[in-house]
Design a protein around this motif. Sequence first.
Motif, short mmCIF file in Angstrom:
data_model
loop_
_atom_site.label_atom_id
_atom_site.label_comp_id
_atom_site.label_asym_id
_atom_site.label_seq_id
_atom_site.Cartn_x
_atom_site.Cartn_y
_atom_site.Cartn_z
N ALA A 1 -60.77 43.44 155.09
CA ALA A 1 -60.96 42.90 153.73
C ALA A 1 -59.72 43.11 152.86
CB ALA A 1 -62.18 43.57 153.08
N GLN A 2 -59.16 44.31 152.92
CA GLN A 2 -57.96 44.58 152.12
C GLN A 2 -56.79 43.71 152.56
OE1 GLN A 2 -57.35 48.79 152.54
NE2 GLN A 2 -59.20 49.33 151.42
N LYS A 3 -56.65 43.51 153.86
CA LYS A 3 -55.56 42.66 154.37
C LYS A 3 -55.71 41.22 153.89
CE LYS A 3 -54.37 40.36 158.71
NZ LYS A 3 -55.21 39.18 158.55
N GLU A 4 -56.93 40.69 153.98
CA GLU A 4 -57.13 39.29 153.58
C GLU A 4 -56.96 39.10 152.07
OE1 GLU A 4 -57.09 37.24 155.74
OE2 GLU A 4 -57.92 38.10 157.57
N ALA A 5 -57.50 40.04 151.28
CA ALA A 5 -57.35 39.94 149.83
C ALA A 5 -55.87 40.02 149.43
CB ALA A 5 -58.14 41.05 149.15
N ARG A 6 -55.14 40.90 150.10
CA ARG A 6 -53.71 41.04 149.79
C ARG A 6 -52.94 39.77 150.14
NH1 ARG A 6 -53.17 45.45 152.13
NH2 ARG A 6 -52.39 44.74 154.13
N LEU A 7 -53.27 39.16 151.28
CA LEU A 7 -52.59 37.93 151.69
C LEU A 7 -52.88 36.78 150.73
CD1 LEU A 7 -53.05 38.00 155.58
CD2 LEU A 7 -50.96 38.41 154.26
N ILE A 8 -54.12 36.71 150.24
CA ILE A 8 -54.46 35.66 149.28
C ILE A 8 -53.65 35.85 147.99
CG2 ILE A 8 -56.30 34.84 147.75
CD1 ILE A 8 -58.26 35.36 150.06
N LEU A 9 -53.59 37.08 147.50
CA LEU A 9 -52.90 37.34 146.24
C LEU A 9 -51.39 37.19 146.38
CD1 LEU A 9 -54.99 40.41 145.00
CD2 LEU A 9 -55.14 38.03 144.25
N MET A 10 -50.87 37.35 147.61
CA MET A 10 -49.43 37.21 147.82
C MET A 10 -49.02 35.77 148.11
SD MET A 10 -48.64 40.62 150.11
CE MET A 10 -46.94 40.13 150.40
N GLY B 1 -65.39 41.44 157.17
CA GLY B 1 -64.17 41.84 156.45
C GLY B 1 -63.48 40.65 155.80
N LYS B 2 -63.42 39.54 156.53
CA LYS B 2 -62.80 38.34 155.97
C LYS B 2 -63.60 37.79 154.78
CE LYS B 2 -60.35 36.67 160.08
NZ LYS B 2 -59.06 36.44 159.39
N VAL B 3 -64.92 37.88 154.89
CA VAL B 3 -65.76 37.38 153.79
C VAL B 3 -65.53 38.23 152.54
CG1 VAL B 3 -68.15 37.15 152.99
CG2 VAL B 3 -67.53 36.38 155.28
N ILE B 4 -65.56 39.56 152.69
CA ILE B 4 -65.35 40.43 151.53
C ILE B 4 -63.95 40.22 150.93
CG2 ILE B 4 -65.14 42.85 150.80
CD1 ILE B 4 -67.22 43.54 152.96
N GLY B 5 -62.95 40.12 151.81
CA GLY B 5 -61.58 39.91 151.33
C GLY B 5 -61.38 38.58 150.63
N THR B 6 -62.24 37.62 150.91
CA THR B 6 -62.18 36.31 150.25
C THR B 6 -62.98 36.29 148.95
OG1 THR B 6 -61.99 35.28 152.43
CG2 THR B 6 -62.55 33.84 150.59
N VAL B 7 -64.13 36.95 148.98
CA VAL B 7 -65.03 36.91 147.81
C VAL B 7 -64.42 37.67 146.62
CG1 VAL B 7 -67.26 37.71 146.92
CG2 VAL B 7 -67.13 36.62 149.15
N VAL B 8 -63.78 38.80 146.88
CA VAL B 8 -63.26 39.63 145.78
C VAL B 8 -62.28 38.86 144.88
CG1 VAL B 8 -61.89 41.67 145.21
CG2 VAL B 8 -63.70 41.83 146.91
N PRO B 9 -61.21 38.24 145.42
CA PRO B 9 -60.32 37.49 144.51
C PRO B 9 -60.98 36.25 143.92
CG PRO B 9 -59.62 37.25 146.82
CD PRO B 9 -60.67 38.30 146.79
N ALA C 1 -73.10 36.78 144.53
CA ALA C 1 -73.93 36.60 145.73
C ALA C 1 -73.82 35.17 146.26
CB ALA C 1 -75.39 36.93 145.40
N PHE C 2 -73.82 34.18 145.36
CA PHE C 2 -73.69 32.79 145.81
C PHE C 2 -72.28 32.52 146.37
CE2 PHE C 2 -77.65 31.63 143.67
CZ PHE C 2 -78.14 30.70 144.58
N ILE C 3 -71.27 33.13 145.76
CA ILE C 3 -69.91 32.98 146.31
C ILE C 3 -69.86 33.57 147.72
CG2 ILE C 3 -67.48 33.62 146.04
CD1 ILE C 3 -67.94 33.73 143.02
N ALA C 4 -70.47 34.75 147.89
CA ALA C 4 -70.48 35.38 149.22
C ALA C 4 -71.23 34.52 150.23
CB ALA C 4 -71.12 36.77 149.12
N ALA C 5 -72.34 33.94 149.81
CA ALA C 5 -73.11 33.08 150.72
C ALA C 5 -72.29 31.85 151.12
CB ALA C 5 -74.42 32.65 150.05
N ALA C 6 -71.60 31.25 150.14
CA ALA C 6 -70.78 30.06 150.45
C ALA C 6 -69.61 30.42 151.35
CB ALA C 6 -70.27 29.45 149.14
N VAL C 7 -68.92 31.50 151.04
CA VAL C 7 -67.77 31.92 151.86
C VAL C 7 -68.22 32.31 153.27
CG1 VAL C 7 -66.03 33.73 152.15
CG2 VAL C 7 -66.35 32.65 149.92
#
Length: 233
Positions: free
Chosen positions: A8-17, A100-108, A148-154
């Motif tokens: 999750a941390q890796k994916e969130a970091r890549l999105i923000l970068m 992990g990918k879902v959490i890393g996408t939902v957070v940003p 929750a809806f963002i997480a379901a969609a992602v």
Amino acid sequence: MSSIMTVAQKEARLILMSRQTLISAIIIVAVFSLTMVPTILSIEGEEGNSIDQALFMLPVVIGVFLGYIFTAQVFLREKTEGTIETLLCTPISLRNLWAGKVIGTVVPAYALTLVGVLLIVGTASTLGGETVLPSPPIIAHLLTVVPAFIAAAVGGLGFVQLLLGLKENQIINVIIIFLVIFSFSLMTGLLDPAFGIGWSMVGSLAAVAAVLLLILAWGTRYLNKERIVTTIP
């Protein structure tokens, strides 16, 4: 759990970068949010609860659309570039990789959605000459139902992008873009001062979102490495 958070941390970091992805997301948030403000102000003068209606529907649309954009980078790009094969060879289970990918996408996606909410409230208050704030049910809606809806969609999109081929994913992408544009247009026209939003409606939507997440969690048992590899373009 630690492997999920590492992914999750890796994916969130890549999105923000990713400057291009981030700029596109910010533009989408600004356009969707600011476009809604004139409609809010025109109705606000009549009855006074249009901010609740706007924040009831618009953040879900924005969050799901941002989730769609980020999911394409987190799931689909790794598949089209073939890097998913390397990840499949690591000790982490497929279910934990997906989570992990879902959490890393939902957070940003959720964080930028809240930025859109602040933009709507701030702009409407400034242009309207008085502070407009959402009611307690809408605040609860923003804190629980929207993520929750963002997480379901992602989660659903990631699931589909892993298991289906490129052509099927391209068709789904076109459908999603159409649905988002249609939803935004429909939402703008349906803002009705007589439509009240209370705790029962927020609770019902929270229950729907919880069911969707449980279905997705159950569906991850069907994630299959062989299926993913055979659908890599």
